[in-house]
Write an enzyme that holds these catalytic residues in place. Structure first.
Site, PDB file in Angstrom:
ATOM      1  N   GLN A 101     -38.495  83.801  38.178  1.00 47.25           N
ATOM      2  CA  GLN A 101     -38.928  84.838  39.112  1.00 47.25           C
ATOM      3  C   GLN A 101     -37.934  84.939  40.270  1.00 47.25           C
ATOM      4  O   GLN A 101     -38.018  85.865  41.067  1.00 47.25           O
ATOM      5  CB  GLN A 101     -40.294  84.494  39.695  1.00 47.25           C
ATOM      6  N   HIS A 119     -37.304  89.215  37.955  1.00 48.29           N
ATOM      7  CA  HIS A 119     -37.371  89.979  39.212  1.00 48.29           C
ATOM      8  C   HIS A 119     -35.989  90.416  39.679  1.00 48.29           C
ATOM      9  O   HIS A 119     -35.841  90.875  40.813  1.00 48.29           O
ATOM     10  CB  HIS A 119     -38.054  89.145  40.309  1.00 48.29           C
ATOM     11  N   CYS A 127     -28.287 102.152  42.208  1.00 45.72           N
ATOM     12  CA  CYS A 127     -28.352 103.415  42.949  1.00 45.72           C
ATOM     13  C   CYS A 127     -29.811 103.798  43.196  1.00 45.72           C
ATOM     14  O   CYS A 127     -30.598 103.904  42.259  1.00 45.72           O
ATOM     15  CB  CYS A 127     -27.648 104.526  42.168  1.00 45.72           C
ATOM     16  N   CYS A 150     -23.907 103.959  47.004  1.00 43.98           N
ATOM     17  CA  CYS A 150     -23.556 103.969  45.574  1.00 43.98           C
ATOM     18  C   CYS A 150     -22.139 104.508  45.453  1.00 43.98           C
ATOM     19  O   CYS A 150     -21.827 105.590  45.994  1.00 43.98           O
ATOM     20  CB  CYS A 150     -24.539 104.876  44.813  1.00 43.98           C
ATOM     21  N   GLY A 189     -42.477  75.067  40.064  1.00 45.13           N
ATOM     22  CA  GLY A 189     -42.173  75.605  41.388  1.00 45.13           C
ATOM     23  C   GLY A 189     -42.636  77.014  41.636  1.00 45.13           C
ATOM     24  O   GLY A 189     -41.928  77.781  42.296  1.00 45.13           O
ATOM     25  N   THR A 190     -43.804  77.362  41.117  1.00 45.71           N
ATOM     26  CA  THR A 190     -44.332  78.689  41.428  1.00 45.71           C
ATOM     27  C   THR A 190     -45.791  78.575  41.856  1.00 45.71           C
ATOM     28  O   THR A 190     -46.556  77.782  41.315  1.00 45.71           O
ATOM     29  CB  THR A 190     -44.203  79.663  40.237  1.00 45.71           C
ATOM     30  N   ASN A 215     -45.207  70.786  40.493  1.00 45.64           N
ATOM     31  CA  ASN A 215     -45.370  71.409  41.794  1.00 45.64           C
ATOM     32  C   ASN A 215     -45.967  70.361  42.738  1.00 45.64           C
ATOM     33  O   ASN A 215     -46.900  69.661  42.336  1.00 45.64           O
ATOM     34  CB  ASN A 215     -46.336  72.610  41.660  1.00 45.64           C
ATOM     35  N   PRO A 216     -45.448  70.242  43.984  1.00 45.94           N
ATOM     36  CA  PRO A 216     -46.047  69.249  44.893  1.00 45.94           C
ATOM     37  C   PRO A 216     -47.486  69.608  45.264  1.00 45.94           C
ATOM     38  O   PRO A 216     -48.240  68.751  45.707  1.00 45.94           O
ATOM     39  CB  PRO A 216     -45.155  69.288  46.135  1.00 45.94           C
ATOM     40  N   GLU A 217     -47.834  70.903  45.109  1.00 47.09           N
ATOM     41  CA  GLU A 217     -49.170  71.348  45.526  1.00 47.09           C
ATOM     42  C   GLU A 217     -49.974  71.873  44.337  1.00 47.09           C
ATOM     43  O   GLU A 217     -49.421  72.236  43.297  1.00 47.09           O
ATOM     44  CB  GLU A 217     -49.017  72.460  46.594  1.00 47.09           C
TER      45      GLU A 217
HETATM   46  C1  BV8 Z   1     -46.190  94.883  38.562  1.00 51.42           C
HETATM   47  C2  BV8 Z   1     -38.244  90.187  44.050  1.00 51.42           C
HETATM   48  C3  BV8 Z   1     -47.087  96.756  37.456  1.00 51.42           C
HETATM   49  C4  BV8 Z   1     -38.148  90.803  45.396  1.00 51.42           C
HETATM   50  C5  BV8 Z   1     -40.587  89.579  43.770  1.00 51.42           C
HETATM   51  C6  BV8 Z   1     -52.256  94.549  44.986  1.00 51.42           C
HETATM   52  C7  BV8 Z   1     -51.428  95.524  45.530  1.00 51.42           C
HETATM   53  C8  BV8 Z   1     -50.167  95.796  44.979  1.00 51.42           C
HETATM   54  C9  BV8 Z   1     -49.712  95.096  43.853  1.00 51.42           C
HETATM   55  C10 BV8 Z   1     -50.540  94.124  43.339  1.00 51.42           C
HETATM   56  C11 BV8 Z   1     -51.793  93.846  43.890  1.00 51.42           C
HETATM   57  N1  BV8 Z   1     -52.334  92.848  43.151  1.00 51.42           N
HETATM   58  C12 BV8 Z   1     -51.490  92.487  42.177  1.00 51.42           C
HETATM   59  C13 BV8 Z   1     -50.406  93.265  42.263  1.00 51.42           C
HETATM   60  C14 BV8 Z   1     -49.241  93.182  41.382  1.00 51.42           C
HETATM   61  C15 BV8 Z   1     -48.102  92.472  42.115  1.00 51.42           C
HETATM   62  C16 BV8 Z   1     -48.534  91.085  42.547  1.00 51.42           C
HETATM   63  O1  BV8 Z   1     -48.659  90.211  41.709  1.00 51.42           O
HETATM   64  N2  BV8 Z   1     -48.752  90.906  43.862  1.00 51.42           N
HETATM   65  C17 BV8 Z   1     -49.184  89.600  44.355  1.00 51.42           C
HETATM   66  C18 BV8 Z   1     -48.608  89.395  45.772  1.00 51.42           C
HETATM   67  C19 BV8 Z   1     -50.707  89.578  44.356  1.00 51.42           C
HETATM   68  N3  BV8 Z   1     -47.027  92.384  41.164  1.00 51.42           N
HETATM   69  C20 BV8 Z   1     -46.145  93.368  41.076  1.00 51.42           C
HETATM   70  O2  BV8 Z   1     -46.122  94.343  41.805  1.00 51.42           O
HETATM   71  C21 BV8 Z   1     -45.154  93.234  39.942  1.00 51.42           C
HETATM   72  N4  BV8 Z   1     -45.107  94.441  39.203  1.00 51.42           N
HETATM   73  O3  BV8 Z   1     -47.244  94.313  38.515  1.00 51.42           O
HETATM   74  O4  BV8 Z   1     -45.957  96.079  37.961  1.00 51.42           O
HETATM   75  C22 BV8 Z   1     -46.638  98.138  37.207  1.00 51.42           C
HETATM   76  C23 BV8 Z   1     -46.651  98.607  35.901  1.00 51.42           C
HETATM   77  C24 BV8 Z   1     -46.274  99.915  35.678  1.00 51.42           C
HETATM   78  C25 BV8 Z   1     -45.848 100.722  36.743  1.00 51.42           C
HETATM   79  C26 BV8 Z   1     -45.788 100.216  38.041  1.00 51.42           C
HETATM   80  C27 BV8 Z   1     -46.203  98.916  38.289  1.00 51.42           C
HETATM   81  C28 BV8 Z   1     -43.768  92.971  40.491  1.00 51.42           C
HETATM   82  C29 BV8 Z   1     -43.750  91.645  41.164  1.00 51.42           C
HETATM   83  C30 BV8 Z   1     -42.320  91.308  41.575  1.00 51.42           C
HETATM   84  C31 BV8 Z   1     -42.243  91.228  43.069  1.00 51.42           C
HETATM   85  N5  BV8 Z   1     -40.893  90.786  43.427  1.00 51.42           N
HETATM   86  N6  BV8 Z   1     -39.338  89.205  44.051  1.00 51.42           N
HETATM   87  C32 BV8 Z   1     -37.586  89.846  46.402  1.00 51.42           C
HETATM   88  O5  BV8 Z   1     -37.456  88.639  46.103  1.00 51.42           O
HETATM   89  O6  BV8 Z   1     -37.244  90.309  47.507  1.00 51.42           O
HETATM   90  S1  BV8 Z   1     -41.827  88.435  43.780  1.00 51.42           S
HETATM   91  C33 BV8 Z   1     -41.456  87.079  44.718  1.00 51.42           C
HETATM   92  O7  BV8 Z   1     -42.607  86.228  44.557  1.00 51.42           O
HETATM   93  C34 BV8 Z   1     -40.290  86.245  44.256  1.00 51.42           C
HETATM   94  O8  BV8 Z   1     -39.651  86.700  43.097  1.00 51.42           O
HETATM   95  C35 BV8 Z   1     -40.965  84.904  43.959  1.00 51.42           C
HETATM   96  O9  BV8 Z   1     -40.328  84.187  42.999  1.00 51.42           O
HETATM   97  C36 BV8 Z   1     -42.272  85.400  43.483  1.00 51.42           C
HETATM   98  C37 BV8 Z   1     -43.375  84.444  43.213  1.00 51.42           C
HETATM   99  O10 BV8 Z   1     -43.433  83.543  44.262  1.00 51.42           O
HETATM  100  P1  BV8 Z   1     -43.077  82.018  43.897  1.00 51.42           P
HETATM  101  O11 BV8 Z   1     -41.790  82.005  43.163  1.00 51.42           O
HETATM  102  O12 BV8 Z   1     -44.235  81.425  43.219  1.00 51.42           O
HETATM  103  O13 BV8 Z   1     -42.808  81.429  45.320  1.00 51.42           O
HETATM  104  P2  BV8 Z   1     -43.890  80.891  46.361  1.00 51.42           P
HETATM  105  O14 BV8 Z   1     -43.200  80.689  47.654  1.00 51.42           O
HETATM  106  O15 BV8 Z   1     -45.114  81.744  46.284  1.00 51.42           O
HETATM  107  O16 BV8 Z   1     -44.306  79.462  45.760  1.00 51.42           O
HETATM  108  C38 BV8 Z   1     -43.353  78.418  45.746  1.00 51.42           C
HETATM  109  C39 BV8 Z   1     -44.022  77.265  45.045  1.00 51.42           C
HETATM  110  O17 BV8 Z   1     -43.085  76.206  44.949  1.00 51.42           O
HETATM  111  C40 BV8 Z   1     -45.231  76.706  45.804  1.00 51.42           C
HETATM  112  O18 BV8 Z   1     -46.304  76.533  44.905  1.00 51.42           O
HETATM  113  C41 BV8 Z   1     -44.739  75.344  46.328  1.00 51.42           C
HETATM  114  O19 BV8 Z   1     -45.772  74.393  46.339  1.00 51.42           O
HETATM  115  C42 BV8 Z   1     -43.715  75.002  45.283  1.00 51.42           C
HETATM  116  N7  BV8 Z   1     -42.671  74.086  45.715  1.00 51.42           N
HETATM  117  C43 BV8 Z   1     -42.170  73.896  46.963  1.00 51.42           C
HETATM  118  N8  BV8 Z   1     -41.189  72.945  46.899  1.00 51.42           N
HETATM  119  C44 BV8 Z   1     -41.071  72.581  45.598  1.00 51.42           C
HETATM  120  C45 BV8 Z   1     -42.006  73.298  44.841  1.00 51.42           C
HETATM  121  N9  BV8 Z   1     -42.139  73.149  43.510  1.00 51.42           N
HETATM  122  C46 BV8 Z   1     -41.331  72.255  42.907  1.00 51.42           C
HETATM  123  N10 BV8 Z   1     -40.398  71.527  43.563  1.00 51.42           N
HETATM  124  C47 BV8 Z   1     -40.240  71.659  44.901  1.00 51.42           C
HETATM  125  N11 BV8 Z   1     -39.321  70.917  45.543  1.00 51.42           N
END
Ligand code: BV8
Length: 244
Positions: A101, A119, A127, A150, A189-190, A215-217
């Site tokens: 991701q 992602h 563009c 672009c 890590g997600t 994942n630590p959590e």
């Molecule tokens: C889609 C790119 C359908 C950009 C990213 C309500 C309103 C609007 C939309 C939605 C909604 N409800 C659901 C949705 C859908 C939405 C969604 O899921 N929203 C969430 C917030 C609820 N999803 C979408 O919109 C997706 N598209 O559904 O399309 C569609 C179909 C047809 C037509 C139109 C639409 C698109 C989602 C993509 C979003 N873009 N990134 C950018 O980066 O700027 S997402 C972004 O979050 C990053 O990519 C990131 O990777 C991703 C997920 O987060 P995590 O990677 O999990 O990171 P996070 O910080 O959350 O967690 C880190 C973890 O690591 C923690 O658990 C922590 O404990 C752990 N950790 C920490 N240290 C360590 C560790 N683990 C291991 N080792 C360590 N040392």
């Protein structure tokens, strides 16, 4: 935990098909801020307010300032031991697929094969007008012009990432869904809150895969997987690799 590591190592050793899903946590040890962690991006900026087509439409310069700032923070980050273990598995394991991701490209820098960046990449641009120009790579920090243009049509360029509310590219979604047909599925890590990525571990489990989380959590996936290992990927993955 040692038993958990031995179990996962044994499963990977015997697996014909191995899939690894990663999120921002795999890059935490490399110094890349996570999205929702204590020092995460969500603290300074609300990505759900900025990582959207609506925000870009309304204020492309502000969105580009945020991406330029993030690119500057990532530019000197290097893959960590967790990335390196996954890269080695992708090179040596007969059927290992990696779905990330993350947009930081640290898996790319680590030499990971069979990688799908669902992602996109913060280092690539496309563009905004959809003039037909292919996306291009620009690793300059800071970017020369904000917002960048672009080169084909002179219109606005956008980060070639998938924003909230945007569909994933068809081929990436198909690759990710296909990768859930596996013997072992590791989610690393997600926070397992962003769909469709958060769905993959459940699809894998329903398909009969052995599932494990690193994942630590606790996350919403922790109670669904066969083994939930609480620790950092950069420490846990090398320990598992050493037992295989
Ligand atoms: C889609 C790119 C359908 C950009 C990213 C309500 C309103 C609007 C939309 C939605 C909604 N409800 C659901 C949705 C859908 C939405 C969604 O899921 N929203 C969430 C917030 C609820 N999803 C979408 O919109 C997706 N598209 O559904 O399309 C569609 C179909 C047809 C037509 C139109 C639409 C698109 C989602 C993509 C979003 N873009 N990134 C950018 O980066 O700027 S997402 C972004 O979050 C990053 O990519 C990131 O990777 C991703 C997920 O987060 P995590 O990677 O999990 O990171 P996070 O910080 O959350 O967690 C880190 C973890 O690591 C923690 O658990 C922590 O404990 C752990 N950790 C920490 N240290 C360590 C560790 N683990 C291991 N080792 C360590 N040392």
């Amino acid at each position: 935990m040692t038993d958990q590591l031995a179990t996962v190592a044994d499963r990977i050793r015997r697996a014909r098909r191995l899939t690894v899903l990663t999120g921002a946590g795999i890059s935490a040890a490399s110094g890349v801020p996570t999205f929702r962690g204590r020092d995460g991006l969500w603290r300074q900026y609300r990505p759900e307010d900025l990582a959207t087509p609506e925000a870009f439409e309304q204020n492309p310069r502000l969105v580009w300032e945020w991406y330029d700032w993030r690119r500057g923070g990532i530019a000197d980050c290097r893959p960590n031991a967790g990335h390196d273990v996954i890269a080695a598995w992708s090179q040596n394991h007969p059927q290992c697929r990696v779905i990330t991701q993350n947009v930081d490209d640290l898996h790319v820098r680590a030499g990971t094969c069979n990688l799908t960046r669902i992602h996109g990449s913060i280092w690539e641009l496309s563009c905004w007008n959809g003039c037909g120009a292919a996306s291009w790579r620009d690793e300059r920090v800071p970017l020369a012009d904000l917002p960048p243009r672009c080169s084909e049509c002179g219109g606005l360029a956008r980060p070639a990432v998938v924003w909230f509310g945007e569909a994933l590219r068809g081929e990436d979604l198909r690759a990710a869904l296909g990768a859930t047909s596996c013997d072992v599925f590791l989610t690393v890590g997600t926070s397992a809150v962003v769909s469709p990525a958060a769905r993959l571990v459940h699809d894998a489990r329903r398909g009969g895969a052995f599932t494990a989380e690193i994942n630590p959590e606790e996350t919403p996936a922790s109670t669904a997987v066969d083994v939930a290992i609480h620790g950092g990927a950069e420490a846990i993955l090398p320990r598992i690799a050493a037992l295989i």
